[in-house]
Every structure is written in structure tokens, then in C-alpha cells.
Design a protein around this motif. Structure first.
Motif, PDB file in Angstrom:
ATOM      1  N   ARG A 190      12.796   1.490   1.655  1.00 27.60           N
ATOM      2  CA  ARG A 190      12.493   2.270   2.868  1.00 27.60           C
ATOM      3  C   ARG A 190      11.114   1.947   3.437  1.00 27.60           C
ATOM      4  NH1 ARG A 190      11.692   5.791  -1.384  1.00 27.60           N
ATOM      5  NH2 ARG A 190      10.095   7.400  -1.198  1.00 27.60           N
ATOM      6  N   PHE A 191      10.280   1.260   2.667  1.00 25.34           N
ATOM      7  CA  PHE A 191       8.958   0.860   3.184  1.00 25.34           C
ATOM      8  C   PHE A 191       8.934  -0.611   3.622  1.00 25.34           C
ATOM      9  CE2 PHE A 191       7.887   3.886  -0.454  1.00 25.34           C
ATOM     10  CZ  PHE A 191       8.036   5.008   0.367  1.00 25.34           C
ATOM     11  N   ALA A 192      10.067  -1.287   3.464  1.00 24.24           N
ATOM     12  CA  ALA A 192      10.136  -2.725   3.787  1.00 24.24           C
ATOM     13  C   ALA A 192      10.635  -2.872   5.224  1.00 24.24           C
ATOM     14  CB  ALA A 192      11.076  -3.435   2.814  1.00 24.24           C
ATOM     15  N   LEU A 193       9.700  -3.044   6.150  1.00 26.59           N
ATOM     16  CA  LEU A 193      10.056  -3.071   7.570  1.00 26.59           C
ATOM     17  C   LEU A 193      10.258  -4.524   8.021  1.00 26.59           C
ATOM     18  CD1 LEU A 193       7.702  -0.292   8.941  1.00 26.59           C
ATOM     19  CD2 LEU A 193       9.945  -0.115   7.933  1.00 26.59           C
ATOM     20  N   ALA A 208      10.990  -5.776  -2.092  1.00 25.62           N
ATOM     21  CA  ALA A 208      11.541  -4.425  -2.236  1.00 25.62           C
ATOM     22  C   ALA A 208      12.773  -4.434  -3.128  1.00 25.62           C
ATOM     23  CB  ALA A 208      11.895  -3.861  -0.854  1.00 25.62           C
ATOM     24  N   ALA A 209      13.606  -5.453  -2.983  1.00 26.38           N
ATOM     25  CA  ALA A 209      14.817  -5.538  -3.813  1.00 26.38           C
ATOM     26  C   ALA A 209      14.434  -5.677  -5.285  1.00 26.38           C
ATOM     27  CB  ALA A 209      15.681  -6.707  -3.361  1.00 26.38           C
ATOM     28  N   LYS A 210      13.368  -6.434  -5.554  1.00 23.89           N
ATOM     29  CA  LYS A 210      12.936  -6.602  -6.949  1.00 23.89           C
ATOM     30  C   LYS A 210      12.280  -5.340  -7.487  1.00 23.89           C
ATOM     31  CE  LYS A 210      12.583 -11.567  -7.144  1.00 23.89           C
ATOM     32  NZ  LYS A 210      11.794 -12.698  -6.753  1.00 23.89           N
ATOM     33  N   LEU A 211      11.517  -4.647  -6.650  1.00 27.02           N
ATOM     34  CA  LEU A 211      10.809  -3.442  -7.107  1.00 27.02           C
ATOM     35  C   LEU A 211      11.772  -2.275  -7.326  1.00 27.02           C
ATOM     36  CD1 LEU A 211       7.695  -3.576  -4.764  1.00 27.02           C
ATOM     37  CD2 LEU A 211       7.624  -3.658  -7.262  1.00 27.02           C
ATOM     38  N   GLY A 212      12.804  -2.159  -6.462  1.00 27.74           N
ATOM     39  CA  GLY A 212      13.722  -1.018  -6.574  1.00 27.74           C
ATOM     40  C   GLY A 212      12.997   0.298  -6.329  1.00 27.74           C
ATOM     41  N   MET A 241       0.839  -1.215   0.000  1.00 25.87           N
ATOM     42  CA  MET A 241       0.000   0.000   0.000  1.00 25.87           C
ATOM     43  C   MET A 241       0.869   1.259   0.000  1.00 25.87           C
ATOM     44  SD  MET A 241      -3.163  -1.027   2.494  1.00 25.87           S
ATOM     45  CE  MET A 241      -4.736  -1.500   1.739  1.00 25.87           C
ATOM     46  N   GLU A 242       1.945   1.212   0.753  1.00 24.14           N
ATOM     47  CA  GLU A 242       2.809   2.405   0.778  1.00 24.14           C
ATOM     48  C   GLU A 242       3.537   2.558  -0.565  1.00 24.14           C
ATOM     49  OE1 GLU A 242       5.186   2.886   4.319  1.00 24.14           O
ATOM     50  OE2 GLU A 242       5.431   5.032   3.897  1.00 24.14           O
ATOM     51  N   CYS A 243       3.938   1.435  -1.152  1.00 27.44           N
ATOM     52  CA  CYS A 243       4.553   1.496  -2.490  1.00 27.44           C
ATOM     53  C   CYS A 243       3.557   2.045  -3.507  1.00 27.44           C
ATOM     54  CB  CYS A 243       5.023   0.107  -2.929  1.00 27.44           C
ATOM     55  SG  CYS A 243       6.470  -0.478  -2.047  1.00 27.44           S
ATOM     56  N   TYR A 244       2.292   1.667  -3.355  1.00 27.23           N
ATOM     57  CA  TYR A 244       1.224   2.119  -4.266  1.00 27.23           C
ATOM     58  C   TYR A 244       1.045   3.640  -4.131  1.00 27.23           C
ATOM     59  CZ  TYR A 244      -3.421   1.777  -6.528  1.00 27.23           C
ATOM     60  OH  TYR A 244      -4.507   1.896  -7.371  1.00 27.23           O
ATOM     61  N   GLU A 245       1.061   4.080  -2.896  1.00 31.27           N
ATOM     62  CA  GLU A 245       0.915   5.518  -2.636  1.00 31.27           C
ATOM     63  C   GLU A 245       2.023   6.317  -3.337  1.00 31.27           C
ATOM     64  OE1 GLU A 245      -0.134   7.756   1.471  1.00 31.27           O
ATOM     65  OE2 GLU A 245       1.828   6.832   1.436  1.00 31.27           O
ATOM     66  N   HIS A 246       3.217   5.714  -3.408  1.00 29.46           N
ATOM     67  CA  HIS A 246       4.366   6.407  -4.004  1.00 29.46           C
ATOM     68  C   HIS A 246       4.589   6.027  -5.478  1.00 29.46           C
ATOM     69  CE1 HIS A 246       5.192   7.187   0.237  1.00 29.46           C
ATOM     70  NE2 HIS A 246       5.920   8.204  -0.192  1.00 29.46           N
ATOM     71  N   GLY A 247       3.641   5.329  -6.068  1.00 30.52           N
ATOM     72  CA  GLY A 247       3.730   5.008  -7.497  1.00 30.52           C
ATOM     73  C   GLY A 247       4.740   3.918  -7.831  1.00 30.52           C
ATOM     74  N   ILE A 248       5.248   3.222  -6.822  1.00 29.38           N
ATOM     75  CA  ILE A 248       6.223   2.144  -7.095  1.00 29.38           C
ATOM     76  C   ILE A 248       5.485   0.880  -7.529  1.00 29.38           C
ATOM     77  CG2 ILE A 248       8.063   0.726  -6.058  1.00 29.38           C
ATOM     78  CD1 ILE A 248       8.562   3.110  -4.118  1.00 29.38           C
ATOM     79  N   ILE A 249       4.324   0.651  -6.918  1.00 28.17           N
ATOM     80  CA  ILE A 249       3.404  -0.391  -7.402  1.00 28.17           C
ATOM     81  C   ILE A 249       2.223   0.341  -8.035  1.00 28.17           C
ATOM     82  CG2 ILE A 249       1.764  -2.169  -6.679  1.00 28.17           C
ATOM     83  CD1 ILE A 249       3.757  -3.116  -4.614  1.00 28.17           C
TER      84      ILE A 249
END
Ligand code: SF4
Length: 624
Positions: free
Chosen positions: A416-419, A407-411, A356-364
Motif C-alpha cells: 500500500r506504500f508502493a506507488l 514491496a512484494a519481497k517485504l510483504g 521511509m513509510e515502511c520504516y514508520e510502520h515497522g516493516i523496515i
């Protein structure tokens, strides 16, 4: 005089379909008691370093203990352990329920599994008879169908079934193992180890429950516990672990929106109190436990049935506040899906919050999710994601790898969102408001773990007038927001208590300091059951041995102090609530970590237990 107690282990080779029996000598048994300590001993002895966690050479251990299956509340817990596919290090996870006591009634103390079956298989253990049976009909089925199917096939409703789910079959790295549909070995991805071995289930039925060596002595401790324990005032019975939602909200540390915030606007709606007043149908329990802390819920319109129990605190927070979801009925459905696919509800919720956080930042993007709108608070999106992760389909294949690998695959800065710690997702407790927990997360051999030791609010209650931890010399109250040498000592000593619980199979919700069973009576009970003359000192050494052996396992796999760290977000301020701005100071954290290494007898440079420490614990051969 020696009592002659030994442990009987069933070794199973799935590749050759052969079994053999091992008798663990009394001296080895007394040094480990069972559970985590004995499992770690076996993993170090039987498995070389560097094996593929999802390959045939990983060794999967299920281990009960010397008191498992007797009548004292909380003594039903047992351990699953193997090399973790999530962290690549030591994997250990305890479950309660019914399977452990049934295994002991069948005359076995543990099962050690190697190899990989050519086709799906399940084990049927009936007393000393062990059968390999075809599990092809159950492969790909949800847990309830598997439970019902095996019961029907074997024609015995009183046997107990331990199983991995569709998620484990498909290699989700945080797949769990469950017994009787409700009791989970949640953490470390051990369900994926079982799935990779093509071992669908282990069904057990026993006819000879274990008995105490000194029956009067054991009965005396049962009576003592009944006198000290009061169900009417016990929050675990009344509200279950779900009481944590409002307690942590009030303290400003309810993990919210992927640990950005510490306060959730819908906390009341997803609390244990609201559950009690709306969807709760009953309180469930484990074998012979008077506490009965389990939830059973029903939401007819969503198809949620008590067959799968109900959500614990960790599930409510991980899929609720952490994802911004405030709909309790939908959370009950999500929890049921976790049980049906047999997923770790902590890691699953955490990986969805990460997405969800990646989605918010356009990464997903919506394209990547197959059209699912991963906006914070979208309960239906979480439901859909659980299906995809459980089946490892679409974006679920990526997220089923856990946050570190995803996170490593998404780059694009997704790290920073992978806790996580060591690759295992953070549980639903925020070390920024209970600083001792930062040590638990960083130093647990299994990666971030909230069940490593009691949390700081319990340290705040230390006092010299009869506090249950006073027997360990812990008598001064400690501030939850301090992280100094006194806090390290409290963590170090109480970590040994909980590691000892994991070895002797005692539930943390029954034993002190969380509940009424104090350490002295527990030692007396162990002695009454075994005929030994064990001391509290010796029990604490079992806990220390468990921690040290697990540490050795990780050292052997190449872990170093570089792995004993926290995700960056915990060094940044909490975004809202009563502790807005509070953080774990990095200098304080690293100083405390060094103090811990020195206290534990670990080299401060390498993090490796010293030769002297191994000798003191009598496990020097484990290092070779
Ligand atoms: S306290 Fe709860 S989890 Fe622990 S043994 Fe009892 S019923 Fe099971």
C-alpha cells in the motif's frame, strides 16, 4: 518529387564486435520522423517478445530525428529505448544535451545495440569510424571520472560522452543514462540495460553537421521563433522547472511524504526561487537552445560543483517534499549523487520515500537499514540511502529493485506504500488535483509518466481566440478537477502532440503549449529541413503511431487493461493543503479509461489496438 532523405543507422553487436549500416527508407522515415516512433518500429521489428530485459537479446536503441542537430531551439532531443527492466514492457526515455547533435554530425541518425560484451567496453564513433575500446579502467567509477578519463584517453575535449553509471553496472532497475554528466535518459531503467550489456559508454565526434534542404525556409522559422520568444519573461529560463515547487504547493498538490499530503511546510526553502537567490551559479543549456532552462549550482562546504548541473523540479520534490526533506543544500548534494551514480532521481526519491513509510510502520527496521534512521525529513539518511542504492549494497540491493518488487519481497502490507504504475514509480505530480494526469499515469506505455501530455492547468486555459492548441480544435476551457469525456479528448489530442515531439526530437519546454514554438511553424521547419510537404495532420499521426506501436509492444509482452490502473492512494483523499480530501473517483476513472480506449481505437476488453486502427496508421505489419 522525393527529397531522397533516409536515416542511417549503426547496428552494433557487442557479442561478436561487428557493426553494419542500415538505410531507413524515406517512406518509413516520414511515417516515424525518428525518436520514439522510429525506435518503437525497430524494437517491434528486431526483438521477439519475452526476452530478458537484462539479457543479451534485449535491443537498445538510441535514435535522433530528421531535425536533430539543426539550429532551432529545442531540436537537440533524442530517444533511448529498449525493453524496460523496471516494468518488463516498453521502455523509452528522451534526453537533451549534446550527444544527439554530435551523432548526427558524425553522419549517423541512430545506434542499435544487441548482444553482450565479454568484458567492459565503450564505443568510439568518429564520423564513419567505429571502434570498440576497453572500458575496464572505467568500470566502477563515478560519472565525472569516466567523462574526464575518456576525454583524456581520446585526447578530444569536444567529443560527447554518453554513459551508464555504477548503478547501471550493478543492475539497479531504475539506473539512468547520461550525456555530458547533466542530460539524462532518466526513466525506465535503461542504464541497467546498458550495464547488463557491459557497454560503459558511447563517445561521439562528428565533423559534418546536418544542413537544411531549404536554408532560407529554415532561417525564416528561426527568425519567427526569436520574435515570439522572450527570455526575460520565460519562467523556464528564469527559474527552470524548479518553479514548479511553489506553484504546486499553492495548488495543494506538491507530493509530500509519499503522496499522503499535498502541502509541504518547507516548500519555500526548497523552491526554485530560493535556489536562484542562494546556490545558483549559472543557467545551463542544451545544443543550440535559447531557453537555457538548466540549473547549475554550487555548495562548496558539501563538495557540490556546477560540473553536474543542478536539481530540476522532479529531483527537488522526489528527495525533498516526498521524503519530508527541507534542506536545499543537502538536496543539491543528493542530486549530485544521482548524477554521479547515474540514477533516475524520480524513482530513487520515490523508493526512499516508500522505505521511509515502511520504516514508520515497522516493516523496515533500523537493523535492516544497517543503522540508518529513516525518519521523514532526515536528509543525511537520504544521502546514505543514495550511496547504498547506487552501489546496490545492504538495503540498497532491495530498494534498487524498485518499489513494486521491494514491496512484494517485504510483504506485511508494504504494497500500500508502493506507488507505481506498471512497476514504474510515480513522478512528482498529483493526479488528484489535475485529473487528466490520472489517464497519463495509467495509460503511458512506460508506466507512470508526467511527460505524456500537458497537464490540466493548461487545459483550463483553452479558448477560441488564438490559443496554440486551437489548431487541434481544443478551444473550450476545462476544469482541472473534472474527469469527463471532454477531458479525455483533450488528453488524447495533446498526448499525440507530445508523442510527436518525442519522435521529432522537440523539447516540451520549447514547443507549444508550454512555450513559444507553435505547431504550424514546427511543421514548416520540418518541411524546410527535409524538403517534404508534411501537414499538421501528418505530424499528429506520427504521434499517434508512436503511442500505438508502444502499446503493441506491451500487448505482445502480455500487458492488459489490468495494468492500466492507479495505485490505491490516488483514490483516497489528499491529507492536507488547499485540496485536502480530493481524490480520483474510481468510477470516473474507469469510465474515462474506457472512453480513451474507444477514442484511440483500442478494444475496450483487451486494450489491444484494433486491426482497423493499425491499418489506418499504416503499421498493420507491426502486429505480426
Ligand atoms: S528548454 Fe531546457 S531542456 Fe529543453 S532543450 Fe532548451 S535547455 Fe534543454
Amino acid at each position: 518529387m522525393a527529397s531522397g532523405i533516409t536515416a542511417k543507422l549503426l547496428h552494433v553487436d557487442l557479442s561478436t564486435r561487428q557493426t553494419r549500416t542500415e538505410e531507413v527508407p524515406e517512406t518509413v522515415l516520414r511515417k516515424h520522423l525518428g525518436g520514439g516512433a522510429l525506435a518503437a518500429h525497430i524494437l517491434l521489428r528486431d526483438m521477439p517478445a519475452g526476452v530478458d530485459p537484462l539479457g543479451p537479446d534485449n535491443v537498445l536503441v538510441f535514435m535522433t530525428s530528421v531535425i536533430n542537430g539543426l539550429s532551432l531551439s529545442g531540436t537537440n532531443r533524442y530517444t533511448a529505448a529498449a525493453k524496460s527492466p523496471l516494468t518488463g514492457g516498453y521502455g523509452e526515455s528522451e534526453a537533451g544535451g549534446w550527444w544527439g547533435p554530435e551523432l548526427r554530425a558524425a553522419g549517423w541518425d541512430g545506434v542499435v545495440i544487441r548482444g553482450r560484451s565479454a568484458t567492459p567496453v565503450y564505443l568510439w564513433i568518429k564520423d564513419d569510424k567505429v571502434e570498440f575500446r576497453d572500458a575496464t579502467p572505467y568500470w566502477g567509477q563515478l560519472s565525472g571520472e569516466v567523462q574526464d578519463g575518456i576525454e583524456r584517453e581520446l585526447g578530444d575535449k569536444r567529443m560527447r560522452v554518453l554513459q551508464t553509471g555504477v548503478s547501471g553496472e550493478r543492475g539497479v532497475r531504475f539506473a539512468a543514462i547520461v550525456n555530458q554528466l547533466k542530460h539524462f535518459h532518466g526513466r525506465c531503467g535503461l542504464g541497467a540495460v546498458m550495464g547488463a550489456k557491459r557497454l560503459k559508454a558511447i563517445a561521439v565526434r562528428g565533423s559534418k553537421p546536418p544542413a537544411a534542404s531549404d536554408k532560407d525556409g529554415a532561417r525564416k522559422q528561426l527568425t519567427g521563433f526569436k520574435e515570439r520568444y522572450n527570455r526575460a519573461t520565460d519562467r523556464f529560463h528564469q527559474l527552470g522547472s524548479a518553479s514548479g515547487v511553489l506553484a504546486l504547493e499553492a495548488s495543494g498538490i506538491l507530493p509530500t511524504r509519499n503522496f499522503r499530503d499535498g502541502s509541504f511546510e518547507h516548500a519555500k526553502a526548497i523552491s526554485g526561487q530560493t535556489m536562484r537567490d542562494t546556490i545558483l551559479t549559472d543557467r545551463g543549456t542544451c545544443y543550440a537552445c535559447a531557453v537555457a532552462c538548466k540549473r547549475e549550482v554550487e555548495v562548496k562546504e558539501l563538495g557540490v560543483t556546477p560540473k553536474y548541473g543542478g536539481p530540476e523540479y522532479e529531483s527537488l520534490a522526489a528527495s525533498g517534499s516526498l521524503c519530508g526533506v527541507g534542506d536545499l543544500k543537502k538536496l543539491a548534494l543528493i542530486n549530485q549523487l544521482y548524477a554521479q551514480y547515474v540514477l533516475d532521481s524520480i524513482s530513487a526519491g520515490a523508493v526512499i520515500a516508500f522505505a521511509m513509510e515502511c520504516y514508520e510502520h515497522g516493516i523496515i527496521t533500523k537493523e535492516m537499514t544497517g543503522g540508518i534512521d529513516l525518519t521523514w525529513g532526515n536528509a543525511d539518511a537520504v544521502v546514505e540511502m543514495v550511496h547504498r542504492i547506487g552501489r546496490r549494497e545492504g538495503i540498497g540491493a532491495l530498494l534498487g529493485e524498485g518499489v513494486k518488487r521491494a514491496a512484494a519481497k517485504l510483504g506485511k502490507g508494504a504494497e500500500r506504500f508502493a506507488l507505481h504504475v506498471k512497476g514504474q514509480e510515480l513522478p512528482m505530480h498529483d493526479p488528484r488535483g489535475k485529473k487528466g494526469l490520472s489517464l497519463a499515469y495509467a495509460l503511458s506505455p512506460t508506466g507512470a509518466d508526467h511527460m505524456e501530455a500537458p497537464h490540466d492547468p493548461l487545459y483550463a486555459g483553452f479558448h477560441p481566440q488564438g490559443h496554440p492548441m486551437g489548431v487541434l480544435g481544443l478551444i473550450e476551457p476545462l476544469d482541472p478537477l473534472h474527469l469527463d469525456a471532454r477531458k479525455v479528448r483533450a488528453f488524447y489530442e495533446t498526448q499525440k502532440v507530445w508523442s510527436a515531439y518525442n519522435s521529432v526530437g522537440m523539447c516540451d519546454f520549447v514547443g507549444a503549449p508550454l512555450n513559444a514554438l507553435e505547431l504550424g511553424p514546427m511543421v514548416d521547419y520540418i518541411n524546410a529541413v527535409t524538403g517534404w510537404n508534411m501537414s499538421l495532420y501528418e505530424l499528429m499521426k506520427v504521434g499517434e503511431r508512436n503511442n500505438t506501436l508502444a502499446r503493441l509492444f506491451n500487448v505482445r509482452e502480455g500487458f492488459t487493461p489490468e495494468d492500466d490502473i492507479l495505485p490505491q492512494r490516488l483514490h483516497e483523499g489528499i491529507g492536507n493543503g488547499a485540496l485536502k480530501g480530493e481524490r480520483v473517483d474510481p468510477d470516473e476513472f474507469f469510465a474515462a479509461r474506457r472512453t480513451y480506449y474507444e477514442m484511440a481505437g483500442w478494444d475496450p476488453q483487451t486494450g489491444r489496438p484494433t486491426t482497423a486502427k493499425l491499418a489506418e496508421l499504416g503499421v498493420e505489419s507491426a502486429a505480426t
